[in-house]
Design a protein around this motif. Structure first.
Motif, PDB file in Angstrom:
ATOM      1  N   ASN A  47       0.829  -1.209   0.000  1.00  0.00           N
ATOM      2  CA  ASN A  47       0.000   0.000   0.000  1.00  0.00           C
ATOM      3  C   ASN A  47       0.864   1.261   0.000  1.00  0.00           C
ATOM      4  O   ASN A  47       0.519   2.276   0.561  1.00  0.00           O
ATOM      5  N   ARG A  48       2.017   1.157  -0.668  1.00  0.00           N
ATOM      6  CA  ARG A  48       2.968   2.260  -0.741  1.00  0.00           C
ATOM      7  C   ARG A  48       2.954   2.843  -2.141  1.00  0.00           C
ATOM      8  O   ARG A  48       3.051   2.119  -3.128  1.00  0.00           O
ATOM      9  N   SER A  49       2.846   4.153  -2.229  1.00  0.00           N
ATOM     10  CA  SER A  49       2.871   4.840  -3.505  1.00  0.00           C
ATOM     11  C   SER A  49       4.303   4.947  -4.003  1.00  0.00           C
ATOM     12  O   SER A  49       5.192   5.357  -3.267  1.00  0.00           O
ATOM     13  N   ILE A  61       1.963   8.259 -10.956  1.00  0.00           N
ATOM     14  CA  ILE A  61       0.630   7.940 -11.459  1.00  0.00           C
ATOM     15  C   ILE A  61      -0.368   8.169 -10.332  1.00  0.00           C
ATOM     16  O   ILE A  61      -0.079   7.933  -9.160  1.00  0.00           O
ATOM     17  N   ASP A  62      -1.555   8.618 -10.705  1.00  0.00           N
ATOM     18  CA  ASP A  62      -2.612   8.878  -9.738  1.00  0.00           C
ATOM     19  C   ASP A  62      -2.853   7.642  -8.861  1.00  0.00           C
ATOM     20  O   ASP A  62      -3.217   6.587  -9.369  1.00  0.00           O
ATOM     21  N   GLU A 105      -3.709   8.653 -15.259  1.00  0.00           N
ATOM     22  CA  GLU A 105      -3.256  10.034 -15.318  1.00  0.00           C
ATOM     23  C   GLU A 105      -1.963  10.185 -14.517  1.00  0.00           C
ATOM     24  O   GLU A 105      -1.797   9.557 -13.485  1.00  0.00           O
ATOM     25  N   PHE A 106      -1.050  11.028 -15.020  1.00  0.00           N
ATOM     26  CA  PHE A 106       0.186  11.344 -14.305  1.00  0.00           C
ATOM     27  C   PHE A 106       0.023  12.669 -13.579  1.00  0.00           C
ATOM     28  O   PHE A 106      -0.680  13.559 -14.044  1.00  0.00           O
ATOM     29  N   PHE A 107       0.688  12.785 -12.435  1.00  0.00           N
ATOM     30  CA  PHE A 107       0.637  14.012 -11.643  1.00  0.00           C
ATOM     31  C   PHE A 107       2.042  14.432 -11.242  1.00  0.00           C
ATOM     32  O   PHE A 107       2.918  13.596 -11.036  1.00  0.00           O
ATOM     33  N   THR A 108       2.227  15.730 -11.082  1.00  0.00           N
ATOM     34  CA  THR A 108       3.384  16.282 -10.385  1.00  0.00           C
ATOM     35  C   THR A 108       2.815  16.980  -9.163  1.00  0.00           C
ATOM     36  O   THR A 108       1.895  17.786  -9.277  1.00  0.00           O
TER      37      THR A 108
END
Length: 94
Positions: free
Chosen positions: A29-31, A52-53, A59-62
């Motif tokens: 459960n680690r991003s 990634i979201d 979707e990709f996020f910064t």
């Protein structure tokens, strides 16, 4: 007997390695995200992260400070990301 203590693929830092993955590790459960360095001579965690979201959208996020969305790619439609209008199929392959 081989005992693996640490794998760089499981803990990405500021560099994306071939074969590495971004996203949510469902086992721990680690991003898994890329995180900038604090400065060019200080490798501690910096302000920006990219990945990634974690909620599951394509979707990709910064993120700034791991909480504020700084940039998003928009949804992937199979050819381009919706928030990147200048991205075309020719752009990717040329």
């Amino acid at each position: 007997m081989n005992l693996t203590l640490w794998q760089s693929y499981d803990y990405p830092t500021d560099t994306f390695l071939p074969g590495g993955k971004l996203g949510l590790d469902k086992t721990t459960n680690r991003s898994q995200v890329l995180t900038s360095w604090r400065s060019s001579d200080d490798p501690s965690s910096g302000t920006f992260s990219f990945g990634i979201d974690p909620s599951g959208s394509a979707e990709f996020f910064t993120w700034r400070n791991r909480s504020e969305i700084f940039w998003r790619s928009g949804a992937w439609n199979g050819k381009t990301f919706s928030s990147v209008p200048e991205m075309t199929l020719n752009y990717i392959y040329n």
